[in-house]
Scaffold this motif. Structure first.
Motif, PDB file in Angstrom:
ATOM      1  N   SER A 368       0.821  -1.207   0.000  1.00 22.19           N
ATOM      2  CA  SER A 368       0.000   0.000   0.000  1.00 22.19           C
ATOM      3  C   SER A 368       0.858   1.261   0.000  1.00 22.19           C
ATOM      4  O   SER A 368       0.471   2.290  -0.570  1.00 22.19           O
ATOM      5  CB  SER A 368      -0.934   0.008   1.214  1.00 22.19           C
ATOM      6  N   TYR A 369       2.014   1.185   0.647  1.00 21.09           N
ATOM      7  CA  TYR A 369       2.939   2.326   0.597  1.00 21.09           C
ATOM      8  C   TYR A 369       3.310   2.635  -0.855  1.00 21.09           C
ATOM      9  O   TYR A 369       3.360   3.798  -1.266  1.00 21.09           O
ATOM     10  CB  TYR A 369       4.197   2.018   1.414  1.00 21.09           C
ATOM     11  N   ALA A 370       3.576   1.585  -1.627  1.00 20.00           N
ATOM     12  CA  ALA A 370       3.957   1.777  -3.027  1.00 20.00           C
ATOM     13  C   ALA A 370       2.853   2.458  -3.815  1.00 20.00           C
ATOM     14  O   ALA A 370       3.123   3.196  -4.769  1.00 20.00           O
ATOM     15  CB  ALA A 370       4.304   0.429  -3.664  1.00 20.00           C
ATOM     16  N   VAL A 371       1.594   2.252  -3.426  1.00 15.57           N
ATOM     17  CA  VAL A 371       0.472   2.902  -4.099  1.00 15.57           C
ATOM     18  C   VAL A 371       0.353   4.355  -3.653  1.00 15.57           C
ATOM     19  O   VAL A 371       0.319   5.276  -4.478  1.00 15.57           O
ATOM     20  CB  VAL A 371      -0.841   2.153  -3.823  1.00 15.57           C
ATOM     21  N   LEU A 372       0.285   4.584  -2.343  1.00 14.64           N
ATOM     22  CA  LEU A 372      -0.005   5.916  -1.824  1.00 14.64           C
ATOM     23  C   LEU A 372       1.160   6.882  -1.996  1.00 14.64           C
ATOM     24  O   LEU A 372       0.953   8.099  -2.049  1.00 14.64           O
ATOM     25  CB  LEU A 372      -0.405   5.818  -0.346  1.00 14.64           C
ATOM     26  N   PHE A 373       2.377   6.363  -2.088  1.00 14.28           N
ATOM     27  CA  PHE A 373       3.513   7.219  -2.399  1.00 14.28           C
ATOM     28  C   PHE A 373       3.919   7.097  -3.864  1.00 14.28           C
ATOM     29  O   PHE A 373       4.618   7.963  -4.388  1.00 14.28           O
ATOM     30  CB  PHE A 373       4.700   6.884  -1.492  1.00 14.28           C
TER      31      PHE A 373
END
Length: 458
Positions: A368-373
């Protein structure tokens, strides 16, 4: 305790959105529904219903904008952004919460007591919450279709800062009281708002840091419009630059000053192409920050030492943040891919989490970090590909200001958590702007740009 005005304001806001969509274009109405809700609705007030996320200032604003676009703006939301990578990230971002629930079906021990396992029904809540989070991005990407649209958003962003400035000035002079006077309670620690022998404004955002960072962004947006030779309300942008610089100063927040000065220096003293190259490199560094932290590539001790020579109290605060980030990072490694989930399962007992990056990483994992950032990084890198090819000076400058303000907002997610609905909307607007420009450049078409014009008010 919130008063009746606080609760009524949330109920009334969808009606305000209807009026906006009846009078304004879908793009402008969406901007003011989302940004206006963030600026003026109360914080820490919500309506709780089973299975669905809390209905608070953020969710009510974005849902109102979504409904307004569909019913009144006739916007087809079945479409996804034109960027193929944005499509992949959005779809993945909606699916990853399911994996978070499935990998957290056992109780978690936080160092003092156990926290219950996540039930399967929580996946529904997390998916809805993620969709609501991404709505502003989707709207921005779908509604911005030209350079004119991109400039319109920047103009309204500056106007939002000007409209908010009297409230900022009142709280600087009288202390942060507006939220208490109107909504019946103060949303945070009052002591944290005392700076440099006075007060920093909180208004209706919940914390002085958020107000100061908003002031920094609108200031840099004004600088960008000035460099692009664009007017607002037929007034030269330089007057807005000077005024908003003063507003940023009175917000009394060192971090926001640094962001504002950094953005202004890049916009003023570098070419559009060089500025985008600089912020692209910074955006990549921010995106890789968790990995670099794990392998010890972030010079934390050196940063604390350097800052301590100038601001000893700020160095202590930074060391405190780094210490707790390290605690959370070590805990996150146990469920690195999909995180620990909600209900404070991601927290180590006694830890303090300030940065958005560690909150996302510990709750929802690297996926999810890879998506939101990844979405803001994608926007900046898309701007880099555009600015190197576009021939219009105005187009280059507008591209640069979007890349710079997105980069500044990414930087702020390391020490703070300010990636709110209006920020996602700006990310989406950038994607919506850059894709048609890239297509026009590829097809050797002439890219239109906005001449000075009166800002739309009705």
């Amino acid at each position: 305790m919130p008063n009746i005005v606080a609760q009524l304001s949330l109920v009334i806001w969808p009606l305000v959105a209807i009026l906006l969509f009846k009078r304004l274009s879908p793009l402008v109405a969406s901007f003011w529904t989302i940004v206006g809700g963030y600026l003026f609705l109360p914080v820490k007030v919500s309506f709780e219903l089973p299975l669905i996320p809390s209905l608070n200032k953020e969710s009510i604003s974005v849902i109102s904008a979504l409904v307004g676009c569909v019913l009144l703006g006739k916007v087809r939301l079945s479409q996804l952004p034109q960027s193929k990578w944005a499509k992949v990230m959005i779809i993945a971002g909606l699916l990853f919460p399911v994996a978070t629930v499935l990998t957290n079906r056992e109780p978690a021990f936080n160092g003092e007591f156990y926290i219950q396992a996540m039930p399967l029904k929580e996946a529904i809540t997390l998916i809805l919450n993620r969709y609501i989070l991404l709505i502003p991005f989707l709207l921005g990407a779908l509604l911005v279709r030209s350079l004119d649209d991109g400039i319109t958003v920047l103009r309204h962003l500056v106007l939002a800062g000007v409209i908010y400035s009297p409230f900022i000035i009142v709280e600087v002079l009288l202390s942060p009281q507006l939220h208490t006077w109107i909504y019946g309670f103060f949303p945070h620690s009052f002591a944290q708002q005392i700076r440099f022998g006075g007060y920093r404004p909180v208004v209706f955002m919940g914390h002085g840091l958020l107000v100061a960072n908003f002031a920094a962004i609108v200031f840099v947006a004004a600088v960008g419009l000035w460099k692009a030779r664009q007017k607002i309300l037929y007034i030269p942008s330089i007057f807005f630059v000077i005024y908003l610089a003063l507003i940023l100063v009175v917000c009394k927040t060192v971090g926001a000053w640094i962001l504002g000065v950094l953005g202004a220096v890049i916009m003023i003293f570098t070419s559009a192409k060089m500025g985008v190259k600089i912020v692209s490199a910074i955006a990549i560094f921010i995106f890789l920050y968790p990995i670099m932290s794990i392998f010890g590539f972030v010079p934390r001790d050196w940063l604390v030492e350097v800052i301590g020579e100038v601001w000893p109290d700020r160095a202590l605060s930074l060391a405190f943040r780094f210490h707790h980030e390290q605690m959370m990072l070590e805990h996150s490694l146990e469920k690195f891919m999909f995180g620990w989930g909600g209900w404070n399962r991601n927290r180590v007992f006694g830890s303090v989490t300030d940065g958005y990056w560690i909150i996302v990483l510990s709750k929802y994992g690297l996926a999810s970090y890879a998506v939101l950032f990844g979405l803001p990084m994608l926007a900046v890198l898309s701007g880099y590909r555009v600015v190197c090819k576009i021939g219009s000076r105005v187009g280059q400058r507008v591209t640069a200001v979007y890349c710079v303000i997105i980069c500044l907002m990414m930087i702020d997610q390391i020490p703070n958590a300010s990636q709110d609905s209006w920020v996602l909307f700006i990310y989406g607007c950038a994607i919506g702007l850059f894709v048609p420009i890239k297509s026009a450049v590829k097809n050797n078409a002439r890219v239109k740009f906005a001449r000075p014009q009166r800002i739309e008010v009705g």
